[in-house]
Design an enzyme around this catalytic site. Structure first.
Site, PDB file in Angstrom:
ATOM      1  CG  ASP A  27      17.568  58.642  56.919  1.00  9.37           C
ATOM      2  OD1 ASP A  27      18.173  58.621  55.819  1.00  9.37           O
ATOM      3  OD2 ASP A  27      17.874  59.433  57.823  1.00  9.37           O
ATOM      4  CB  CYS A  68      20.691  58.366  51.801  1.00 12.00           C
ATOM      5  SG  CYS A  68      21.602  59.926  51.699  1.00 12.00           S
TER       6      CYS A  68
END
Length: 332
Positions: A260, A258
């Site tokens: 991104d 996560c």
């Protein structure tokens, strides 16, 4: 006879003055109409840009907007896949706008001399018109997904093209995305869209579900572009490292997922505008990764709700705008 000549001359001068006054008045009217038209066009363009979500938000902590510097840096994340790294660097070295390559290296052993020599060779061989492309390894002692967003000192460009080592996009698509980013340098511009949805099954609007590619394809709406293939301003590296809640970075390190989504939250919270999805051909050259593991979507949903709790609200902004290269597409 003399009197007649004088009256005729007087009449001629009077007629000339009236004609001159009429001509001047006509010019003034035309100038006034031209100014009105220009004003209307400017106002419409401004409203249109705002409506499309491409106009940057005037948030205080982003500072005054400035023209982005020419070119972009490639920020590539890799992990023990030198064969994929070689393919990626060999390809992107031929993209005309590329000025430097930064490889995020978090492996226990430093890059080998043979790897560095090979990469420098393919960069020199594939770069266009003798362009000098700088190669740097950003070596990290700690193995964390946050490493891909650590601040890079002395970057010569404002634009970063963040990419994973297992995906390749044609240079034409990359250059299109870069030109779009230049028109909206505070937002994210990328190739891999994702969406968040309100979880109606929970009975309230405070819980959300992470939507993958198929939900974007079906509904035509997205609120994120993943950093596995996206342009963003280099200033967000500093914001991610030093100003984003430390608890989010700790969560990313612990769960190995996560980062991104965390970057998408950060940019959306700073700007208040949606990202821009660019449609382009994607070539998958790798077969494994975090997204291939079981329960990936559920873990991403947990990340979304955890980050919403950290920010105290949902900063992601949905949109349906899609950028397409009309020269090579039958349908926009």
């Amino acid at each position: 006879m003399t009197a007649m000549i004088s009256r005729s001359s007087l009449f001629s001068r009077r007629t000339f003055r009236q004609g001159a006054i009429s001509a001047i008045g006509s010019v003034k009217i035309k100038l006034l109409l031209s100014c009105c038209i220009v004003f209307v066009v400017i106002a419409f363009a401004s409203r249109a840009a705002s409506f499309m979500g491409w106009k940057q938000s005037h948030t205080a902590h982003l500072g005054h907007p400035s023209l982005p510097r020419k070119g972009y840096a490639l920020l590539i994340n890799t992990w023990k896949r030198n064969d994929l790294l070689k393919q990626s660097i060999s390809h992107y070295a031929s993209c005309p706008g590329l000025t430097s390559i930064h490889i995020v290296w978090s492996e226990p052993d430093p890059p080998s001399v043979s790897l560095i020599k090979y990469l420098n060779h393919v960069i020199e061989s594939n770069s266009r018109d003798g362009q000098q492309i700088e190669l740097k390894f950003d070596i990290n002692r700690e193995d964390s997904l946050n490493n891909r967003f650590k601040e890079i000192k002395n970057l010569k460009t404002d634009a970063l093209f963040s990419i994973d080592d297992d995906v390749i996009f044609p240079c034409s698509s990359v250059e299109l995305a870069f030109s779009i980013w230049q028109s909206a340098p505070d937002t994210m511009v990328g190739f891999v869209p994702r969406m968040h949805w309100v979880d109606r099954s929970k009975g309230n609007s405070d819980q959300f579900t992470y939507g993958g590619w198929w939900s974007v394809w079906w509904m035509g709406t997205y609120s994120m572009v993943l950093s596995k293939a996206a342009f963003f301003h280099q200033k967000y590296l500093s914001l991610y490292t030093y100003q984003m809640p430390a608890s989010i970075r700790e969560y990313v390190t612990t769960n190995r997922n996560c980062e991104d989504i965390a970057m998408s939250f950060l940019v959306a919270n700073a700007t208040g505008v949606p990202p821009i999805w660019v449609r382009g051909k994607i070539y998958e050259i790798g077969s494994t990764g975090i997204s291939s593991l079981g329960g990936h979507s559920n873990r991403r949903t947990e990340c979304v709700n955890r980050f919403v709790a950290e920010y105290g609200h949902m900063p992601l902004v949905p949109t349906s705008v899609k950028a397409v290269d009309s020269r090579s597409s039958w349908f926009w």
